[in-house]
Design a protein around this motif. Structure first.
Motif, short mmCIF file in Angstrom:
data_model
loop_
_atom_site.label_atom_id
_atom_site.label_comp_id
_atom_site.label_asym_id
_atom_site.label_seq_id
_atom_site.Cartn_x
_atom_site.Cartn_y
_atom_site.Cartn_z
N GLU A 188 42.26 44.95 50.83
CA GLU A 188 41.92 43.61 50.36
C GLU A 188 41.79 43.59 48.84
OE1 GLU A 188 38.38 42.41 52.34
OE2 GLU A 188 39.34 42.27 54.33
N PHE A 189 41.19 44.64 48.29
CA PHE A 189 41.03 44.73 46.84
C PHE A 189 42.38 44.87 46.14
CE2 PHE A 189 40.41 47.07 42.89
CZ PHE A 189 39.38 46.35 42.28
N MET A 190 43.25 45.73 46.69
CA MET A 190 44.56 45.92 46.08
C MET A 190 45.41 44.65 46.15
SD MET A 190 45.75 49.86 46.95
CE MET A 190 45.38 49.86 48.71
N ASN A 191 45.32 43.92 47.27
CA ASN A 191 46.08 42.68 47.40
C ASN A 191 45.58 41.60 46.44
OD1 ASN A 191 48.28 42.40 49.50
ND2 ASN A 191 46.75 43.49 50.70
N ALA A 192 44.27 41.60 46.18
CA ALA A 192 43.69 40.59 45.30
C ALA A 192 43.89 40.93 43.81
CB ALA A 192 42.20 40.44 45.59
N ASN A 193 44.13 42.20 43.52
CA ASN A 193 44.20 42.64 42.12
C ASN A 193 45.46 43.42 41.79
OD1 ASN A 193 41.24 42.02 41.08
ND2 ASN A 193 41.02 42.97 43.11
N PHE A 194 46.55 43.18 42.56
CA PHE A 194 47.78 43.95 42.39
C PHE A 194 48.37 43.84 40.99
CE2 PHE A 194 49.14 39.71 43.56
CZ PHE A 194 50.26 39.49 42.77
N ASP A 195 48.05 42.72 40.29
CA ASP A 195 48.61 42.49 38.96
C ASP A 195 47.81 43.15 37.85
OD1 ASP A 195 46.49 40.81 39.56
OD2 ASP A 195 47.20 39.21 38.23
N LYS A 196 46.73 43.82 38.23
CA LYS A 196 45.86 44.48 37.25
C LYS A 196 45.91 46.00 37.44
CE LYS A 196 42.61 40.58 37.55
NZ LYS A 196 43.22 39.94 38.73
N PRO A 197 45.48 46.76 36.43
CA PRO A 197 45.41 48.22 36.60
C PRO A 197 44.40 48.59 37.69
CG PRO A 197 45.27 47.61 34.27
CD PRO A 197 45.13 46.34 35.06
N ILE A 198 44.81 49.41 38.63
CA ILE A 198 43.93 49.87 39.71
C ILE A 198 44.05 51.39 39.79
CG2 ILE A 198 43.45 49.79 42.19
CD1 ILE A 198 44.73 47.04 42.30
N THR A 199 42.92 52.05 39.83
CA THR A 199 42.93 53.51 39.91
C THR A 199 42.31 53.98 41.22
OG1 THR A 199 40.75 53.77 38.88
CG2 THR A 199 42.66 53.63 37.40
N LEU A 200 42.57 55.23 41.54
CA LEU A 200 41.95 55.84 42.72
C LEU A 200 40.44 55.82 42.58
CD1 LEU A 200 42.25 57.43 45.38
CD2 LEU A 200 42.36 59.52 44.00
N LYS A 201 39.97 56.00 41.36
CA LYS A 201 38.53 55.99 41.09
C LYS A 201 37.93 54.64 41.44
CE LYS A 201 35.17 56.83 37.38
NZ LYS A 201 35.01 57.19 35.94
N ASP A 202 38.65 53.55 41.10
CA ASP A 202 38.17 52.20 41.41
C ASP A 202 37.95 52.02 42.91
OD1 ASP A 202 38.35 51.43 38.72
OD2 ASP A 202 40.43 50.77 38.96
N LEU A 203 38.95 52.43 43.70
CA LEU A 203 38.86 52.24 45.15
C LEU A 203 37.83 53.16 45.78
CD1 LEU A 203 42.60 51.79 46.21
CD2 LEU A 203 40.87 50.05 45.78
N ALA A 204 37.75 54.40 45.30
CA ALA A 204 36.76 55.34 45.83
C ALA A 204 35.35 54.81 45.61
CB ALA A 204 36.94 56.70 45.17
N LYS A 205 35.12 54.25 44.43
CA LYS A 205 33.81 53.68 44.11
C LYS A 205 33.53 52.47 44.98
CE LYS A 205 31.05 51.92 40.23
NZ LYS A 205 31.05 51.62 38.77
N LEU A 206 34.58 51.67 45.22
CA LEU A 206 34.44 50.45 46.03
C LEU A 206 33.97 50.77 47.44
CD1 LEU A 206 35.07 47.31 46.17
CD2 LEU A 206 37.30 47.99 47.09
N VAL A 207 34.47 51.87 48.01
CA VAL A 207 34.14 52.22 49.40
C VAL A 207 33.10 53.34 49.49
CG1 VAL A 207 36.39 51.45 50.23
CG2 VAL A 207 36.09 53.85 49.57
#
Length: 291
Positions: free
Chosen positions: A189-208
């Motif tokens: 859901e986060f990647m789909n909402a923010n696909f146009d922005k820089p996203i890192t593995l760290k961002d997602l790991a922190k999110l979950v």
């Protein structure tokens, strides 16, 4: 499985379904699978060949097939001589109809049909003759009315007396995976909402609330893809959508979808779609409607 490609459809999380309608002279898309359900209506293509899972058959002049998620399928020209093949494809997310909703008594026929569709379903001519005009006309409706019409068509198909399952029960696509994870759902859901922005593995790991290395292994195990592959597939899906719907340049679309390197974007696009973004746009014909 090496000759089967995973199609990245332009259907986004904000869409209910998409309808792709075109008239053509041949079939040129390779053997593929995708996570979405697909209802494919083909008219005036006798002699063409259908491959669904391990089932291979020559088709008649009227064809309607429901393909479940991750089931390999393709139609080829084969012995078809027609110069005006009509093909209408409707695709929708596998979670468009919630499982709890499908458990209700009134939707039991649709639920059973969806369960059987993992092997592909061919509908009899009698059923096709009753619904094909509605399928051809569904893109004339808008918004909620079109969603209701799709549900009505699916209900009518689900009560068909002579639907035939195509692929053998033992045939299975080893790419089929059940995420069944709130963490994965949250990450996607986060990647789909923010696909146009820089996203890192760290961002997602922190999110979950997981360590980076743990989440990296977790997403690979649950989806079959690495974090970066999953992110790229989401971005490429949005890119194909923009190539269809807008007149933006390939460079603009690349950057708008989060790719900071156009060479990398072109390389990834060609690897997944077997053509360049420019060729995809030039070769695209027909009408695509998103609901």
């Amino acid at each position: 499985m090496n000759n089967i490609i995973k199609e990245i459809t332009p259907l986004t999380q904000n869409d209910c379904f998409t309808i792709f309608s075109r008239v053509k002279q041949d079939f040129d898309f390779p053997l593929h699978f995708h996570e979405e359900f697909e209802l494919n209506l083909i008219l005036n293509a006798p002699g063409a060949k259908r491959i669904v899972g391990d089932n291979i058959e020559e088709i008649t002049d009227m064809e309607l097939v429901l393909v479940g998620p991750n089931l390999s399928h393709v139609w080829t020209t084969h012995n078809c001589k027609s110069e005006e093949i009509t093909e209408v494809t409707i695709q929708w997310h596998k979670d468009l109809f919630d499982d709890k909703m499908l458990r209700r008594n009134q939707l039991s026929f649709i639920r059973k049909m969806f369960e059987r569709s993992v092997r592909g379903i061919l509908f009899p001519r009698e059923t096709i003759e009753k619904v094909y005009k509605r399928i051809l006309d569904i893109n004339q409706l808008q918004g909620f009315d079109s969603v209701l019409e799709l549900m009505s068509i699916l209900h009518d198909l689900s009560t068909s007396k002579s639907m035939r399952v195509l692929s053998d029960a033992t045939f299975n696509n080893d790419q089929v995976l059940n995420y069944n994870s709130r963490r994965i759902d949250k990450a996607f859901e986060f990647m789909n909402a923010n696909f146009d922005k820089p996203i890192t593995l760290k961002d997602l790991a922190k999110l979950v609330s997981m360590a980076e290395i743990s989440f990296s292994r977790f997403i690979k195990k649950r989806t079959g893809n690495t974090f970066i592959d999953s992110l790229n597939e989401i971005r490429l899906g949005h890119a194909t959508r923009m190539l269809i719907e807008t007149t933006h340049s390939v460079a603009e679309i690349s950057y708008n979808c989060g790719f900071n390197n156009i060479s990398n974007f072109n390389r990834l696009f060609k690897k997944k779609k077997h053509c360049t973004p420019k060729e995809f746009r030039e070769n695209f014909s027909g009408t695509r409607v998103f609901i």
